[in-house]
Enzyme design. Structure first.
Site, mmCIF file in Angstrom:
data_model
loop_
_atom_site.group_PDB
_atom_site.id
_atom_site.type_symbol
_atom_site.label_atom_id
_atom_site.label_comp_id
_atom_site.label_asym_id
_atom_site.label_seq_id
_atom_site.Cartn_x
_atom_site.Cartn_y
_atom_site.Cartn_z
ATOM 1 N N GLY A 47 16.102 -14.029 40.543
ATOM 2 C CA GLY A 47 14.846 -13.638 41.190
ATOM 3 C C GLY A 47 14.517 -14.359 42.490
ATOM 4 O O GLY A 47 13.877 -13.798 43.372
ATOM 5 N N GLU A 102 11.336 -20.866 42.699
ATOM 6 C CA GLU A 102 11.167 -19.790 41.704
ATOM 7 C C GLU A 102 10.599 -18.551 42.386
ATOM 8 O O GLU A 102 9.873 -18.665 43.373
ATOM 9 C CB GLU A 102 10.132 -20.244 40.660
ATOM 10 C CG GLU A 102 10.711 -20.793 39.378
ATOM 11 C CD GLU A 102 11.061 -19.705 38.371
ATOM 12 O OE1 GLU A 102 11.464 -18.598 38.770
ATOM 13 O OE2 GLU A 102 10.937 -19.980 37.174
ATOM 14 N N ASP A 106 5.046 -17.305 35.396
ATOM 15 C CA ASP A 106 4.261 -16.423 34.541
ATOM 16 C C ASP A 106 3.733 -17.257 33.359
ATOM 17 O O ASP A 106 2.758 -17.983 33.512
ATOM 18 C CB ASP A 106 5.207 -15.286 34.112
ATOM 19 C CG ASP A 106 4.537 -14.158 33.383
ATOM 20 O OD1 ASP A 106 3.474 -13.717 33.810
ATOM 21 O OD2 ASP A 106 5.074 -13.691 32.367
HETATM 22 P P1 IMP Z 1 7.945 -17.393 32.600
HETATM 23 O O1 IMP Z 1 8.996 -18.195 31.887
HETATM 24 O O2 IMP Z 1 7.148 -16.544 31.645
HETATM 25 O O3 IMP Z 1 7.059 -18.224 33.505
HETATM 26 O O4 IMP Z 1 8.698 -16.326 33.466
HETATM 27 C C1 IMP Z 1 9.393 -16.643 34.583
HETATM 28 C C2 IMP Z 1 10.380 -15.582 34.957
HETATM 29 O O5 IMP Z 1 10.060 -14.296 34.425
HETATM 30 C C3 IMP Z 1 10.359 -15.397 36.459
HETATM 31 O O6 IMP Z 1 11.242 -16.295 37.077
HETATM 32 C C4 IMP Z 1 10.768 -13.945 36.607
HETATM 33 O O7 IMP Z 1 12.162 -13.847 36.652
HETATM 34 C C5 IMP Z 1 10.254 -13.274 35.365
HETATM 35 N N1 IMP Z 1 8.954 -12.597 35.632
HETATM 36 C C6 IMP Z 1 7.730 -12.994 35.257
HETATM 37 N N2 IMP Z 1 6.784 -12.141 35.692
HETATM 38 C C7 IMP Z 1 7.426 -11.193 36.395
HETATM 39 C C8 IMP Z 1 6.993 -10.038 37.135
HETATM 40 O O8 IMP Z 1 5.800 -9.694 37.250
HETATM 41 N N3 IMP Z 1 7.983 -9.324 37.715
HETATM 42 C C9 IMP Z 1 9.297 -9.634 37.656
HETATM 43 N N4 IMP Z 1 9.741 -10.716 36.993
HETATM 44 C C10 IMP Z 1 8.813 -11.485 36.354
#
Ligand code: IMP
Length: 187
Positions: A47, A102, A106
């Protein structure tokens, strides 16, 4: 599926992104100008690939670049909650400053896993530079390491977004802007 016509709304245009990336790079460059030992910029694949490429070209201090790959999402829009490092760093970060780049924070699960991982490898500081931040969905609190700072491009509303490196089912990463998909694209 996978084209511009699937986008319902653009949240940040290519011009807005470019302007904000320039501001972030200037802020980080001012903070790291006099830093020693070396700085390693670590991109979270896949990403962060576009954001990292854009921001390192605007940083005005010496950096090394490496990538880690973390698996936490399947092909859907909900995190599995248990990230796994599937491809580790090549560079030894022991005693070095790390800036983790990053695409989006999220729940915070991925970041918290990566920060512990880098701390375990002996990084003397870990900063985070995330293009987007979705604080409304945060589930995990993360602590930066040493003098590490948190930098973010934009605060993202609680939508699943695509473009500028971010995907849905491995598509849309190449869009130069960030947008929200039409609801029917998730079916
Ligand atoms: P977390 O571990 O829930 O913080 O998610 C982090 C990863 O989830 C990010 O590095 C993204 O690759 C993916 N992600 C989270 N939200 C989105 C979104 O709205 N669109 C696309 N990828 C997302």
């Amino acid at each position: 599926m996978g084209s511009e016509s699937d986008i319902e709304r653009i949240l940040w245009t290519e011009e807005e992104i470019s302007g904000r990336v320039g501001e972030l790079a200037a802020e980080i460059s001012a903070d790291f100008r006099e830093v020693s030992p070396p700085v390693v910029v670590v991109g979270v694949a896949t990403g962060a690939f576009l954001f990292l490429a854009d921001i390192v070209r605007k940083m005005t201090f010496p950096v090394s670049v490496d990538f880690v790959r973390v698996e936490s999402y399947g092909s859907g829009t909900e995190s599995s909650g248990r990230p796994r490092i599937s491809c580790d760093l090549k560079i030894d970060v022991k005693g070095k400053h790390v800036i983790l780049v990053e695409d989006i924070v999220d729940t915070g699960n991925t970041l918290s896993c990566l920060i512990s991982h880098l701390e375990g490898k002996g990084a003397c500081s870990v900063s985070v530079c995330s293009f987007l931040d979705k604080p409304a969905r945060r589930k995990v609190h993360f602590e930066l390491v040493g003098e590490g700072k948190f930098y973010r491009g934009f605060e993202c509303p609680d939508y699943f977004v695509v473009g500028y490196g971010m995907d849905y089912a491995e598509l849309y990463r190449n869009l130069p802007y960030v947008g929200v998909l039409k609801p029917e694209m998730y079916e």
